[in-house]
Enzyme design. Structure first.
Site: not given
Ligand code: GLC
Length: 549
Positions: A246, A204
């Site tokens: 991500e 993440d």
């Molecule tokens: C990422 C996740 C999201 C979350 C953010 C903070 O973007 O996809 O759902 O709120 O991280 O952890």
């Protein structure tokens, strides 16, 4: 390792993203859980997906649905126990599938014992596990991500009279990666879950690990160095397991996260996603062609992950201001549909529940370069509820059948009510009903996945546009030299889609395939033979074909 004979399995895999909380309640307390998920693994296998990605399952106050972790080595009590988790991992592997889980590396919950300790005093041994400052004026060039709720990336903490740094909600303090102890701890946490047998992580919020004055605090060299350390660690200790990034960034910046095959195995291609929707509204392929032309080559072991929707708002961070206004006008006509720099709606409502358009976007998702991800419920065209808080309207209970609570749970009170509106309500849209209807979206997707599985070209082949004059048509070649297919060593598929609601004609120069008759592998229909003349074809509104030569 025993379940990973093929070290690059992720290149052929179709992923399925799900919320344990939303999928199936196994103990009738109104929250989905691991026991419930276990009973639905057959369903996932039947659909034909290869890798299940679980959104965060850790102990958490659930302020950000689990992305606010208060303990990294356990399971949220609503979801079950580590033993239940192990049973899910085994169940998935027994069915020949893989499992990855989310790991939240950038920040914790403010309820995490590390943060409680860190904020307790300036002398705390964990003080430097987070980013503290006497002033809230540092790192002014870093943008605010949750624009609708936060006004600063600094939060004042009265306990010690200093500010702490957070890139997301202020309940999610950022860890300080300048601390060697934090760096080591995250690697130990990786080992903890790998030992339980998972096949990798969706990592993440990768771009934000380090902060440096005078930068926007994204994609810093220090972040890449740490990612390299993570990858080396995984390569050595856990070969065959993957790291998926991500990083919501432009293609060139994401490209850096593959390194020389020494950073991430996979990364989401964020910018292509809104452009698929844009091209459909504009009835013109231009935006898709442009972004793929701007997408650099990636190293041999790397793979893109592509998706139409996920658990967040449909993000419009990777478009121009003008494109964002266009997307909002077209896809978020009611202000409530907008959230931060995005749109809080699901796939089917975005496309006015037009099954032709839904199938068309899916046909692109499953044939563009990369490994596709299905967001749970989108395989049956589930709806949303924009009036729920934050992103909760796209995280409602999975609709299994038309019985009470959509077959999700028998509890009187659910974590979120099931959808019950006249278009997308559970009595109309559910798995059971779609499985009984051979023409349903569910059957279409299942069929496409089955076809995809027989053709290595989609996961591993090269990609090149064929650019017919008619810009309402999008066409691309997927080619692989060594398909190890029995009938021919080269696999060559031309994907052609009609982005418009009208019949479109065009001609294509297919002379290099002269003497062959293409077959649409989605319908097994044989098409007219190709010669040295321009090949003319007509496509029905929103039609899509995968022509194999
Ligand atoms: C990422 C996740 C999201 C979350 C953010 C903070 O973007 O996809 O759902 O709120 O991280 O952890």
């Amino acid at each position: 390792m025993s379940h990973n004979p093929n070290l690059t399995w992720y290149k052929d895999a179709v992923f399925y993203e799900l919320y344990v909380r939303a999928f199936k309640d196994g103990n009738e307390d109104g929250h989905g859980d691991l026991k419930g998920l276990l009973t639905k693994l057959d369903y996932l296998q039947e659909l034909g997906v290869d890798c299940i990605w679980l959104l965060p399952i850790y102990p958490s106050p659930l302020f950000d649905d689990g992305y606010d972790v208060s303990g990294y080595r356990g399971i949220h009590e609503d979801f079950g126990t580590l033993e239940d988790f192990k049973a899910v991992v085994d169940g998935i592997h027994e069915r020949g599938m893989y499992i990855i889980v989310d790991i939240v590396v950038n920040h914790t919950s403010d309820h995490h014992p590390w943060f409680i300790e860190s904020r307790s005093s300036k002398e705390s041994t964990k003080r430097d596990w987070y980013v503290w400052s006497e002033s809230d004026q540092r790192y002014r060039d870093a943008r605010i991500i949750f624009l609708d709720t936060e006004t600063s990336n600094w939060e004042y903490d009265p306990l010690t009279g200093e500010y702490y740094w957070h890139r997301f909600f202020h309940q999610q303090p950022d860890l300080n990666y300048d601390s060697p102890a934090v760096q080591q701890e995250m690697l130990d946490i990786i080992d903890f879950w790998m030992e339980l047998g998972i096949d990798g992580f969706r990592v993440d919020a990768v771009p934000y690990l380090f902060e440096r004055e005078g930068t926007n605090c994204e994609n810093l060299p220090e972040t890449h160095d740490y990612v390299k350390r993570m990858r080396a660690h995984v390569n050595t200790r856990w070969p065959g397991r993957i790291l998926l990034a991500e990083a919501n960034q432009w293609p060139a910046d994401v490209r850096a996260y593959f390194g020389d095959d020494d950073e991430f195995h996979m990364a989401f291609h964020f910018p292509i996603m809104p452009r698929l929707f844009m091209a459909l509204k504009q009835q013109n392929r231009k935006s898709i062609v442009d972004i793929l032309h701007r997408t650099p080559e990636i190293p041999p072991l790397a793979q893109w992950c592509i998706f139409l929707r996920n658990h967040d708002e449909l993000t419009l961070e990777m478009v121009t201001e003008e494109e964002r206004q266009y997307m909002w006008e077209q896809y978020a006509p009611i202000p409530r549909m907008r959230l931060n720099l995005g749109i809080r709606r699901r796939l089917a409502p975005l496309l006015d529940n037009d099954s032709r358009q839904i199938k068309l976007l899916n046909a692109m998702l499953f044939s563009l370069p990369g490994s596709p991800i299905i967001y749970y419920g989108d395989e049956i065209g589930m709806g949303d509820d924009i009036w729920r808080e934050d992103r909760n309207g796209v995280r409602t209970p999975m609709q299994w059948n038309s019985s009470n609570n959509a077959g999700f749970s028998n509890a009187a009170q659910l974590y979120e009510p099931v959808l019950n509106d006249p278009v997308f309500g559970y009595e109309l849209v559910n798995v059971e009903q779609q499985q009984a209807d051979p023409g349903s979206l569910w059957h279409t997707i299942r069929h496409v996945l089955e076809v995809r599985k027989r053709h290595k070209v989609f996961g591993r082949g090269t990609f090149a546009f064929a650019l017919p004059e008619n810009e309402g048509l999008l066409a691309y070649w997927r080619v692989i030299e060594d398909a190890s297919a029995a009938d021919s060593p080269v696999e060559k598929v031309l994907v052609i889609v009609n982005l418009t609601g009208e019949t479109q004609q065009t001609t294509l120069d297919l002379s290099e395939c002269a003497g062959t008759r293409p077959v649409d592998i989605l319908t097994d229909k044989v098409w007219p033979g190709v010669d040295h003349e321009p090949y003319s074809l007509a496509l029905a509104p929103y039609a899509y074909h995968w022509l194999k030569f």
